[in-house]
Design an enzyme around this catalytic site. Structure first.
Site, PDB file in Angstrom:
ATOM      1  N   GLU A  32       0.817  -1.219   0.000  1.00 51.14           N
ATOM      2  CA  GLU A  32       0.000   0.000   0.000  1.00 51.14           C
ATOM      3  C   GLU A  32       0.856   1.278   0.000  1.00 51.14           C
ATOM      4  OE1 GLU A  32      -3.813  -0.634   2.523  1.00 51.14           O
ATOM      5  OE2 GLU A  32      -2.302  -2.032   3.246  1.00 51.14           O
ATOM      6  N   SER A 163      -6.367  -3.052   1.436  1.00 49.61           N
ATOM      7  CA  SER A 163      -6.699  -2.574   0.086  1.00 49.61           C
ATOM      8  C   SER A 163      -7.254  -3.666  -0.834  1.00 49.61           C
ATOM      9  CB  SER A 163      -5.469  -1.939  -0.590  1.00 49.61           C
ATOM     10  OG  SER A 163      -5.157  -0.722   0.037  1.00 49.61           O
ATOM     11  N   TYR A 229      -9.710   2.510  -5.579  1.00 46.99           N
ATOM     12  CA  TYR A 229      -8.761   3.532  -6.010  1.00 46.99           C
ATOM     13  C   TYR A 229      -8.885   3.950  -7.476  1.00 46.99           C
ATOM     14  CZ  TYR A 229      -6.694   2.050  -1.645  1.00 46.99           C
ATOM     15  OH  TYR A 229      -6.497   1.748  -0.334  1.00 46.99           O
ATOM     16  N   ARG A 268     -10.686   3.056  11.613  1.00 50.52           N
ATOM     17  CA  ARG A 268     -11.921   2.867  10.842  1.00 50.52           C
ATOM     18  C   ARG A 268     -12.350   1.416  10.916  1.00 50.52           C
ATOM     19  NH1 ARG A 268     -10.814   3.128   5.182  1.00 50.52           N
ATOM     20  NH2 ARG A 268     -11.947   1.191   5.168  1.00 50.52           N
ATOM     21  N   ASP A 270     -14.774  -1.529   9.336  1.00 47.38           N
ATOM     22  CA  ASP A 270     -15.569  -1.921   8.155  1.00 47.38           C
ATOM     23  C   ASP A 270     -16.548  -3.022   8.538  1.00 47.38           C
ATOM     24  OD1 ASP A 270     -13.943  -0.235   6.696  1.00 47.38           O
ATOM     25  OD2 ASP A 270     -12.741  -1.840   5.784  1.00 47.38           O
ATOM     26  N   GLU A 283     -13.418  -5.856   9.605  1.00 45.56           N
ATOM     27  CA  GLU A 283     -12.037  -5.568  10.003  1.00 45.56           C
ATOM     28  C   GLU A 283     -11.923  -4.160  10.568  1.00 45.56           C
ATOM     29  OE1 GLU A 283      -9.079  -4.532   7.292  1.00 45.56           O
ATOM     30  OE2 GLU A 283     -10.423  -3.380   6.014  1.00 45.56           O
ATOM     31  N   ASN A 285      -9.180  -0.895  10.583  1.00 40.64           N
ATOM     32  CA  ASN A 285      -7.980  -0.295   9.995  1.00 40.64           C
ATOM     33  C   ASN A 285      -7.433   0.704  11.001  1.00 40.64           C
ATOM     34  OD1 ASN A 285      -8.301  -1.308   7.098  1.00 40.64           O
ATOM     35  ND2 ASN A 285     -10.295  -0.384   7.514  1.00 40.64           N
ATOM     36  N   GLY A 289      -6.773   5.436   5.106  1.00 36.89           N
ATOM     37  CA  GLY A 289      -6.355   6.439   4.125  1.00 36.89           C
ATOM     38  C   GLY A 289      -6.689   7.849   4.579  1.00 36.89           C
TER      39      GLY A 289
HETATM   40  N1  LIG Z   1     -17.671 -11.468   4.346  1.00 36.35           N
HETATM   41  C1  LIG Z   1     -17.846 -10.573   3.377  1.00 36.35           C
HETATM   42  N2  LIG Z   1     -19.022 -10.517   2.699  1.00 36.35           N
HETATM   43  C2  LIG Z   1     -19.197  -9.631   1.687  1.00 36.35           C
HETATM   44  N3  LIG Z   1     -18.250  -8.775   1.277  1.00 36.35           N
HETATM   45  C3  LIG Z   1     -17.056  -8.770   1.912  1.00 36.35           C
HETATM   46  C4  LIG Z   1     -16.798  -9.669   2.991  1.00 36.35           C
HETATM   47  N4  LIG Z   1     -15.543  -9.458   3.421  1.00 36.35           N
HETATM   48  C5  LIG Z   1     -15.038  -8.467   2.659  1.00 36.35           C
HETATM   49  N5  LIG Z   1     -15.938  -8.056   1.741  1.00 36.35           N
HETATM   50  C6  LIG Z   1     -15.698  -7.033   0.720  1.00 36.35           C
HETATM   51  O1  LIG Z   1     -14.304  -6.926   0.487  1.00 36.35           O
HETATM   52  C7  LIG Z   1     -13.802  -5.644   0.851  1.00 36.35           C
HETATM   53  C8  LIG Z   1     -12.432  -5.732   1.510  1.00 36.35           C
HETATM   54  O2  LIG Z   1     -12.516  -6.533   2.671  1.00 36.35           O
HETATM   55  P1  LIG Z   1     -11.871  -6.113   4.055  1.00 36.35           P
HETATM   56  O3  LIG Z   1     -12.067  -7.254   4.992  1.00 36.35           O
HETATM   57  O4  LIG Z   1     -12.408  -4.801   4.473  1.00 36.35           O
HETATM   58  O5  LIG Z   1     -10.309  -6.044   3.719  1.00 36.35           O
HETATM   59  P2  LIG Z   1      -9.312  -4.850   3.297  1.00 36.35           P
HETATM   60  O6  LIG Z   1      -8.282  -4.843   4.383  1.00 36.35           O
HETATM   61  O7  LIG Z   1      -8.697  -5.254   2.006  1.00 36.35           O
HETATM   62  O8  LIG Z   1     -10.100  -3.590   3.206  1.00 36.35           O
HETATM   63  C9  LIG Z   1     -14.868  -5.075   1.772  1.00 36.35           C
HETATM   64  O9  LIG Z   1     -14.807  -3.664   1.749  1.00 36.35           O
HETATM   65  C10 LIG Z   1     -16.141  -5.668   1.188  1.00 36.35           C
HETATM   66  O10 LIG Z   1     -16.568  -4.967   0.017  1.00 36.35           O
HETATM   67 MG   LIG Z   2     -11.516  -2.872   4.473  1.00 36.00          MG
END
Ligand SMILES: Nc1ncnc2c1ncn2[C@@H]1O[C@H](COP(=O)(O)OP(=O)(O)O)[C@@H](O)[C@H]1O
Ligand SMILES: [Mg+2]
Length: 324
Positions: A32, A163, A229, A268, A270, A283, A285, A289
């Site tokens: 990243e 990311s 991005y 943040r 998610d 997750e 963060n 960003g």
């Molecule tokens: N269990 C899930 N069900 C549906 N979509 C998911 C799930 N896990 C992740 N995503 C999708 O993938 C993206 C990235 O996952 P995330 O766990 O936030 O990792 P990163 O660290 O890459 O942001 C999320 O923003 C979401 O759009």
């Molecule tokens: Mg994420």
């Protein structure tokens, strides 16, 4: 729908000089890096514009030894704008602790836990915080055994990346195998997580408060690297459209999720909300960003804080730490 009120205490530091010499750590060697350079530049420019004695240091610059620079330049505090491994995962935090330099954001433990998606989920499960069910594929585990244990569709993620790098959705066994092989290129541990069909949100945390939720919408299958991005049709909706009571409940959940990992300062969270309105944590963060297009600045703006106010307040979280 009623707008929520956000109250912020008076700024703890009113004079830029009181921050002393501030080093913005940016770039680094993770996947990243490019995003971090942008975040760090935006932070640096904002600090300079507000009269802070700020400097930029990129730990990936091999013309100098990072430890020498940090210890000899007598910085009073560090603003960590590094994303991913080597900056967001506790290692840089440990180095700064050793050098006695106060820094923004989470400490060693919170940073390390939040960077590890598998261990974040284990912790949340233990506390009965909602997170999608999962399996782990790692060295020494048979792929057939793991594949036999999951209910499709799933999303496959390297445990320690950000990311959306190395991630894919698997709808069938063949694509699951390919997804596992792809994710395993990035991390020795791969998370296989139940796919949640629903809406996606993110909550920024600043100090002890959760900021307004942002709803994310993409025409792509999920919020992948392209949607984050590159695509220009990704939609960020804030105010997010939920009822105030529901938004507040999700903010409390986000604060619980954040604090349970030992995180602090800013970050943040998610999460997804399924068709029944149930939230599922994805997750945390710890160094999200910070470009002027990023999500935390967007949420801050909705709560009445400009980008400059936000940067100042994040830097303020280092002051108590340094003066204790
Ligand atoms: N269990 C899930 N069900 C549906 N979509 C998911 C799930 N896990 C992740 N995503 C999708 O993938 C993206 C990235 O996952 P995330 O766990 O936030 O990792 P990163 O660290 O890459 O942001 C999320 O923003 C979401 O759009
Ligand atoms: Mg994420």
């Amino acid at each position: 729908m009623m707008a929520m009120n956000y109250k912020f205490d008076r700024e703890a530091v009113s004079d830029a000089g009181a921050f002393g010499k501030v080093v913005v750590l940016l770039g680094g060697t993770s996947s990243e890096r490019e995003v971090s350079l942008k975040s760090g530049d935006a932070i640096y420019k904002s600090l300079k514009a507000q009269g802070v004695d700020a400097y930029k240091v990129d730990p990936a610059n091999d013309l100098f030894d990072l430890f020498d620079v940090l210890s000899e330049a007598t910085f009073d505090r560090a603003f960590i704008a590094l994303h991913g491994s080597g900056g967001e995962d506790g290692t840089m935090q440990g180095a700064l602790e050793t050098l006695n330099i106060p820094y923004t954001g989470s400490g060693v433990l919170g940073s390390a836990l939040a960077m590890d998606k598998v261990r974040s989920k284990q912790l949340w499960k233990g506390l009965e915080l909602p997170t999608p069910s999962y399996a782990v594929y790692a060295r020494g585990v048979s792929m057939d055994e793991v594949i036999g244990a999951v209910n499709l569709p799933v999303i496959v993620k390297p445990s320690g990346q950000g990311s959306s790098i190395g991630m894919s959705i698997a709808h069938d066994l063949q694509s699951l195998r390919t997804a596992l092989e792809e994710a395993a290129k990035y991390d020795a541990e791969v998370l296989i997580e139940q796919w949640i069909q629903g809406a996606e949100y993110t909550v920024a945390v600043l100090g002890e408060q959760a900021l307004p939720l942002i709803k994310l919408e993409t025409a792509r299958e999920f919020y992948d690297y392209e949607a984050k991005y590159l695509a220009n049709d990704t939609r960020y909706i804030c105010p997010c459209g939920l009822e105030v009571r529901e938004e507040e409940a999700f903010q409390l959940l986000a604060l619980d999720a954040f604090r349970s990992l030992g995180c602090q300062g800013w970050g943040r969270v998610d999460f997804m909300v399924d068709g029944q309105g149930e939230p599922w944590l994805l997750e945390v963060n710890t160094v999200p960003g910070m470009t002027d297009h990023s999500l935390v600045p967007m949420a801050a703006k909705a709560a009445g804080l400009s980008f400059d106010n936000l940067v100042w307040r994040i830097l303020e979280t280092t002051v108590a730490m340094g003066d204790q």
